[in-house]
Design an enzyme around this catalytic site. Structure first.
Site, PDB file in Angstrom:
ATOM      1  N   HIS B 112      39.588  50.261  38.392  1.00 35.05           N
ATOM      2  CA  HIS B 112      40.264  51.081  39.393  1.00 35.05           C
ATOM      3  C   HIS B 112      40.954  52.238  38.656  1.00 35.05           C
ATOM      4  O   HIS B 112      41.359  52.067  37.505  1.00 35.05           O
ATOM      5  CB  HIS B 112      41.302  50.193  40.084  1.00 35.05           C
ATOM      6  CG  HIS B 112      41.971  50.809  41.278  1.00 35.05           C
ATOM      7  ND1 HIS B 112      43.031  51.667  41.164  1.00 35.05           N
ATOM      8  CD2 HIS B 112      41.741  50.665  42.599  1.00 35.05           C
ATOM      9  CE1 HIS B 112      43.431  52.032  42.373  1.00 35.05           C
ATOM     10  NE2 HIS B 112      42.664  51.443  43.268  1.00 35.05           N
ATOM     11  N   ASP B 192      44.405  42.985  35.463  1.00 38.38           N
ATOM     12  CA  ASP B 192      44.707  43.593  36.750  1.00 38.38           C
ATOM     13  C   ASP B 192      44.208  42.639  37.835  1.00 38.38           C
ATOM     14  O   ASP B 192      43.008  42.562  38.109  1.00 38.38           O
ATOM     15  CB  ASP B 192      44.001  44.958  36.829  1.00 38.38           C
ATOM     16  CG  ASP B 192      44.071  45.574  38.214  1.00 38.38           C
ATOM     17  OD1 ASP B 192      44.717  44.987  39.097  1.00 38.38           O
ATOM     18  OD2 ASP B 192      43.471  46.648  38.408  1.00 38.38           O
ATOM     19  N   GLN B 195      43.077  42.504  43.116  1.00 35.93           N
ATOM     20  CA  GLN B 195      42.174  41.945  44.132  1.00 35.93           C
ATOM     21  C   GLN B 195      42.121  40.426  44.091  1.00 35.93           C
ATOM     22  O   GLN B 195      42.109  39.777  45.132  1.00 35.93           O
ATOM     23  CB  GLN B 195      40.753  42.489  43.932  1.00 35.93           C
ATOM     24  CG  GLN B 195      40.579  43.932  44.334  1.00 35.93           C
ATOM     25  CD  GLN B 195      40.963  44.201  45.774  1.00 35.93           C
ATOM     26  OE1 GLN B 195      40.872  43.335  46.641  1.00 35.93           O
ATOM     27  NE2 GLN B 195      41.439  45.397  46.036  1.00 35.93           N
ATOM     28  N   LYS B 218      48.671  43.296  48.924  1.00 33.10           N
ATOM     29  CA  LYS B 218      47.299  42.787  48.979  1.00 33.10           C
ATOM     30  C   LYS B 218      47.256  41.274  49.162  1.00 33.10           C
ATOM     31  O   LYS B 218      46.184  40.675  49.219  1.00 33.10           O
ATOM     32  CB  LYS B 218      46.532  43.199  47.710  1.00 33.10           C
ATOM     33  CG  LYS B 218      46.289  44.719  47.646  1.00 33.10           C
ATOM     34  CD  LYS B 218      45.187  45.062  46.690  1.00 33.10           C
ATOM     35  CE  LYS B 218      45.252  46.480  46.188  1.00 33.10           C
ATOM     36  NZ  LYS B 218      44.607  47.460  47.086  1.00 33.10           N
ATOM     37  N   CYS B 361      38.804  54.515  45.022  1.00 31.51           N
ATOM     38  CA  CYS B 361      39.556  54.741  43.770  1.00 31.51           C
ATOM     39  C   CYS B 361      38.809  54.246  42.550  1.00 31.51           C
ATOM     40  O   CYS B 361      39.428  53.860  41.551  1.00 31.51           O
ATOM     41  CB  CYS B 361      40.943  54.102  43.796  1.00 31.51           C
ATOM     42  SG  CYS B 361      41.975  54.628  45.135  1.00 31.51           S
TER      43      CYS B 361
HETATM   44  C1  LIG Z   1      41.379  46.397  41.172  1.00 28.88           C
HETATM   45  C2  LIG Z   1      42.551  47.186  41.637  1.00 28.88           C
HETATM   46  N1  LIG Z   1      43.492  47.567  40.757  1.00 28.88           N
HETATM   47  C3  LIG Z   1      44.570  48.258  41.140  1.00 28.88           C
HETATM   48  C4  LIG Z   1      44.771  48.627  42.444  1.00 28.88           C
HETATM   49  C5  LIG Z   1      45.975  49.435  42.777  1.00 28.88           C
HETATM   50  O1  LIG Z   1      46.830  48.774  43.638  1.00 28.88           O
HETATM   51  P1  LIG Z   1      48.109  49.493  44.190  1.00 28.88           P
HETATM   52  O2  LIG Z   1      47.638  50.688  44.944  1.00 28.88           O
HETATM   53  O3  LIG Z   1      48.762  48.495  45.064  1.00 28.88           O
HETATM   54  O4  LIG Z   1      48.939  49.883  43.019  1.00 28.88           O
HETATM   55  C6  LIG Z   1      43.828  48.267  43.395  1.00 28.88           C
HETATM   56  C7  LIG Z   1      43.990  48.681  44.806  1.00 28.88           C
HETATM   57  O5  LIG Z   1      43.055  49.028  45.482  1.00 28.88           O
HETATM   58  C8  LIG Z   1      42.695  47.525  42.989  1.00 28.88           C
HETATM   59  O6  LIG Z   1      41.758  47.161  43.862  1.00 28.88           O
END
Ligand SMILES: Cc1ncc(COP(=O)(O)O)c(C=O)c1O
Lengths: 118, 404
Positions: B112, B192, B195, B218, B361
Site C-alpha cells: 500500500h 502492516d 487488512q 478496518k 492506493c
Molecule cells: C494494506 C494496507 N496498508 C495500509 C493501509 C492504510 O490504512 P489507513 O488509511 O487506515 O492508514 C491500508 C488501507 O487501505 C491497507 O489496505
C-alpha cells in the site's frame, strides 16, 4: 446516473468519433483526472482562428470518452476564441448529469481539454 | 445471530449491499453507543484531570490499550500505543529507526502507498537503498527473492517492512517465514496488518515481528485511531518522534523526563472516544466470532463466500481477476474487458451496491501487472450469500449494457 449511461453515450464510448492521434496539430489540449488517471488529448488544425480539423485520443471511462466524442463534431468550424469560453454546463446538459454527481469530473474532462488548447 | 441487524447503517439504508470493507468497515451499534456515552457521561482529557470523570476516562483509555494488547497477544499494554491510523504507524517507524547511508530497507511490490512513501522519503534523505521483494505474475510474494537479498546485503539489511494481507489481491503473506528470514541478518521487522486484522487471528509473539500496525476503522472500530505494537525493549531504546503534552513527566532546561511506556509515544490529546471505541469494537468482534462458531468457522464461512464470488465472477464474459489461481481471503479485484472500473462501480451503486474502483492506493502493483486500476469487492462480517448473488446478477446486467 442511469440516465447518463444512455445507449448514445455507450455507443460513443465503444466507437468514439474522431478518435486517434493527429500527426501535426496546430494546437493540443490535454487534461488528466488525478483521481483515476484518466486522460484526454485534443488535437486541432487551425486556419485563421477557425477549427478546420479536430481529433482526440486518451483513455478513460464511458463518461469521459463518451462525453468527448459526443461534443467533438460541434467543435468543427468554430472560432478558437469562442471555443476557449466553453462552459462545463455544455456537456453536463448534453448527457443529463447533475452538478452534484460524483462523476462530474469524468464528464468535464472534455471541457478541460478544450480550455487547455494551446 | 443476525449480524447485519446490529449495524444501524443497514437499517437506515434499506437494501444496502456494502462490499468495501477493505476500505473501511461499518460500525456496530455497540461501538456507536460507546462514542455517545463517552461524550455524554465522562468527557474529559486523558492523563490530566484529578476529578472523577477524568479518572473514569483515564481508566477506560488504559483499558482500551490492554484490550488491544490482549487481542494481538502482546506481552503487556506497554507494547501498544495509539496513532491516527496504520499510515501514521508506518511513518512513525520509518522516521524512528536509525539508518545510515548504504543501509538497506526491504519492502515488497504489493505494498500500500502508506508502506512505500515513508520509506521512499527516508531512502532519499538518508541515502538508504530501498529494495522490493518481487511479486510473481500470479500475485504471490517471491520469498526466494527475499533470501537472495539477505545473501546480497547481509547485515546491511536493517529493515524488512511488508504487508500481511494484500488489499488488492486478497492473499495472505507468510509473515512468520519473512520475519524468520529477516532475523538471520538482524533486520527490524515491520508488519502492516491493516487488512489482516479483521480476517484472521493475529498473534504478534507467534509472528515474531518487532513492529505491527493496524487501523481501528478496518476492524469495526471508529476512524481516527490506529495501533502500533512494538517490542518493549525497542520502545525503550527509541526516541519519541512526536513531542508535546502527555508524553513527558517533567520538562526542565536541559532535562526532559519522558512519560512511561506507552504514553511516551502518544504526544498531544488523542481521539479519546475513538480509542475507547476501538476497545469496544475488539470486544464486540471477538464475541461475534465466537458466536459464529470460532475462528475456524468464521474463516470457513468467509472462504465459502469468497469462492461463491470468484466462481460467479468467472462466469462473466471478458473478466480477468487480478492475480491468478491464488488463495484470496475476502478480497477479490478484477477487470472486465472494455468496461472501466468507475463505470462498473457507478452502475452497481444504482442498485445500492458499494464496491471500490481505482488503484486502491496500490498503484505500483497495478503498474507491475499492466493494469490501469481495477474494481474491488471486499467482504465484512455482515455480508451474506444473498449479497454476493445479487452483486453477480447486477454485474451481469452492467456488462449487458456495454455488450448490447
Ligand atoms: C494494506 C494496507 N496498508 C495500509 C493501509 C492504510 O490504512 P489507513 O488509511 O487506515 O492508514 C491500508 C488501507 O487501505 C491497507 O489496505
Amino acid at each position: 446516473m442511469n440516465e447518463t449511461y444512455t445507449k448514445e453515450l455507450i455507443e460513443n464510448y465503444k466507437n468514439p468519433k474522431r478518435f486517434g492521434k493527429m500527426e501535426t496539430p496546430d494546437l493540443t489540449g490535454r487534461a488528466v483526472n488525478d483521481l483515476c488517471g484518466d486522460e484526454l488529448t485534443l488535437y486541432v488544425k487551425n486556419e485563421e482562428g477557425k477549427v478546420t480539423d479536430i481529433m482526440f485520443d486518451g483513455r478513460g471511462c464511458a463518461i469521459c470518452i463518451g462525453s468527448m466524442s459526443l461534443i467533438i463534431e460541434e467543435l468543427m468550424d468554430r472560432n478558437i476564441y469562442d471555443l476557449l469560453k466553453i462552459q462545463e454546463d455544455t456537456i453536463l446538459d448534453k448527457i443529463g448529469m447533475k452538478k452534484d454527481s460524483p462523476r462530474v469530473r469524468c464528464a468535464t474532462l472534455s471541457i478541460e481539454a478544450i480550455k487547455n488548447l494551446k | 445471530m443476525n449480524i447485519k441487524s446490529q449495524f444501524p447503517i443497514f437499517n437506515n439504508n434499506k437494501g444496502l449491499i456494502y462490499l468495501d470493507s477493505a476500505s473501511t468497515t461499518q460500525k456496530p451499534e455497540a461501538v456507536i453507543d460507546s462514542i455517545v456515552q463517552q461524550y455524554s457521561n465522562n468527557n474529559s482529557n486523558v492523563h490530566r484531570g484529578l476529578y472523577k470523570i477524568a479518572y473514569k476516562t483515564d481508566t477506560k483509555w488504559v483499558e482500551a490499550h490492554s484490550i488491544v494488547a490482549k487481542y494481538i497477544n502482546a506481552k503487556s499494554y506497554k507494547e501498544v500505543f495509539f496513532t491516527k491510523n496504520s499510515t501514521e504507524g508506518l511513518n512513525w517507524i520509518a522516521n524512528t529507526v536509525s539508518l545510515s547511508p548504504d543501509d538497506v530497507v526491504v519492502i515488497s511490490e504489493m505494498e500500500h502507498h502508506s508502506n512505500v512513501l515513508p520509506w521512499m522519503k527516508v531512502s532519499k534523505e538518508k541515502g538508504v537503498i530501498l529494495e522490493k521483494i518481487k511479486v510473481s505474475e500470479e500475485g504471490t510474494l517471491d520469498l526466494s527473492h527475499l533470501k537472495e537479498l539477505v545473501s546480497k546485503y547481509g547485515n546491511r539489511m536493517k529493515v524488512v517492512s511488508v504487508l500481511h494481507q494484500s488489499n488488492v489481491l486478497g492473499t495472505v503473506n507468510n509473515v512468520e517465514e519473512i520475519v524468520k528470514v529477516a532475523k538471520t541478518v538482524g533486520a527490524l521487522t515491520v508488519i502492516d496488518a491493516a487488512q489482516s486484522i479483521a480476517h484472521m487471528e493475529i498473534d504478534v509473539q507467534k509472528i515474531g515481528c518487532d513492529v505491527l500496525v493496524f487501523s481501528s476503522h478496518k476492524i469495526y472500530g471508529p476512524s481516527g485511531i490506529g495501533v502500533v505494537y512494538c517490542k518493549e525493549e525497542l520502545l525503550n531504546s527509541f526516541e519519541p518522534w512526536l513531542r508535546g503534552g502527555e508524553m513527558v513527566k517533567s520538562v526542565e532546561e536541559d532535562n526532559i523526563l519522558y512519560n512511561d511506556l506507552p504514553w511516551k509515544f502518544e504526544a498531544g490529546t488523542p481521539a479519546i472516544e475513538a480509542g475507547i471505541g476501538l476497545g469496544i469494537a475488539l470486544k464486540w468482534f471477538e464475541k461475534s466470532v465466537e458466536e459464529l462458531g470460532g475462528w475456524s468457522e468464521f474463516k470457513r464461512k468467509e472462504k465459502a463466500l469468497t469462492t461463491l464470488l470468484v466462481d460467479g465472477l468467472k462466469e462473466i464474459e471478458g473478466i480477468k481477476l487480478v492475480g491468478g489461481e491464488i488463495e484470496r481471503e475476502g478480497i477479490v479485484s478484477f477487470n472486465i474487458d472494455g468496461i472501466h472500473p468507475h463505470d462498473i462501480s457507478s452502475l452497481l451503486d444504482e442498485n445500492g451496491i458499494c464496491v471500490r474502483a481505482g488503484y486502491h492506493c496500490v498503484q505500483p502493483l497495478h503498474q507491475k501487472l499492466g493494469l490501469n486500476g481495477s474494481t474491488r469487492v471486499s467482504l465484512g462480517i455482515y455480508n451474506t450469500k444473498e449479497d454476493i448473488e445479487e452483486t453477480i446478477k447486477q454485474l451481469k446486467k452492467v456488462v449487458n449494457i456495454f455488450r448490447k
